[in-house]
Design a protein around this motif. Sequence first.
Motif, short mmCIF file in Angstrom:
data_model
loop_
_atom_site.label_atom_id
_atom_site.label_comp_id
_atom_site.label_asym_id
_atom_site.label_seq_id
_atom_site.Cartn_x
_atom_site.Cartn_y
_atom_site.Cartn_z
N ASP A 30 6.20 -0.06 3.56
CA ASP A 30 5.62 -1.38 3.90
C ASP A 30 6.47 -2.51 3.34
OD1 ASP A 30 3.30 -0.46 5.29
OD2 ASP A 30 2.27 -0.11 3.39
N LEU A 53 -4.70 -2.34 8.71
CA LEU A 53 -5.03 -1.10 8.00
C LEU A 53 -5.82 -1.42 6.73
CD1 LEU A 53 -4.58 1.93 8.13
CD2 LEU A 53 -2.35 1.62 7.06
N HIS A 81 -4.06 -1.78 3.39
CA HIS A 81 -3.28 -3.00 3.23
C HIS A 81 -4.17 -4.14 2.76
CE1 HIS A 81 0.23 -1.78 6.11
NE2 HIS A 81 -0.15 -0.78 5.34
N ALA A 110 0.81 -1.22 0.00
CA ALA A 110 0.00 0.00 0.00
C ALA A 110 0.85 1.28 0.00
CB ALA A 110 -0.95 -0.01 1.20
N HIS A 111 1.77 1.38 0.95
CA HIS A 111 2.44 2.66 1.21
C HIS A 111 3.96 2.54 1.11
CE1 HIS A 111 -1.23 2.30 3.87
NE2 HIS A 111 -1.59 3.22 2.99
ZN ZN Z 1 1.11 0.76 4.98
#
Ligand code: ZN
Length: 254
Positions: free
Chosen positions: A14, A113, A116, A10-11
């Motif tokens: 990660d 999250l 995710h 996702a980010h």
């Molecule tokens: Zn993340």
Amino acid sequence: MKKNVLAIHAHPDDVEILAGGTLARLAAAGHTISIVTMTPGDCGSAEHSREQIARIRRMEAARSAARIGAKHHCAEFGDLGVFNDDASRRRVVEILRRLAPDLVITASPVDYLCDHEATSELVRDACFGAPLPNYATGAADAASPLAAIPHLYFMDPIGGVDRDGRAVEPDFFVNVAAQMEIKTAMLAEHASQRAWLLKHHGIDNYLEMMQTWTHENGKRAGVEYAEGFRRYKGHPYPQTELLQELVGAGVMWK
Ligand SMILES: [Zn+2]
């Protein structure tokens, strides 16, 4: 045989936390590594605007990827804006077609999250759609469909647990003891996140948390540091153990 490996989460950061050591191993063995983040991490700051922090974090992600000779790409979703819907699936399919991975490693289906979990579903379903000739992405200059569904693996959730704190068990571990220095260096490129964690979560141990967690996994695998993975076993995805084959002697079965 050199393979195309795509790590997609996702980010920014990660992938480094959950699979950075394994990717460093694969890169050192000559495989081509791409790192995709769904978002540029545009909510990961308490002091910068969305545009400012996104610009900073793209640079951090690119520098981190470059440490293992990899390239970073952003799927251009926004933080808390990753959903498994029609338009998003077509966008992820286009990314898969352009990068043409043999092996995809993505987020755990359960994690703490929403981005995710949505990433995990989106990537799983995009792997299915990527070879289908009649599945159009609508992208300008669209890439050709893949020859086959790529091999699909899940990283651990952050902290190795689901939303109720129960352990999510990997199928196997990869010994990353020899890669801890480069894994740490990759994560350290995400300097903005140390500041953000301190402000938002009140913790100033960004690198240490990753090292502790990787060491905990190592203890379970009988080595100093390890990362855990699960292979997606659904029909009709490839059922051979490509990631384990590529890692070779570094695989620690539980
Ligand atoms: Zn993340």
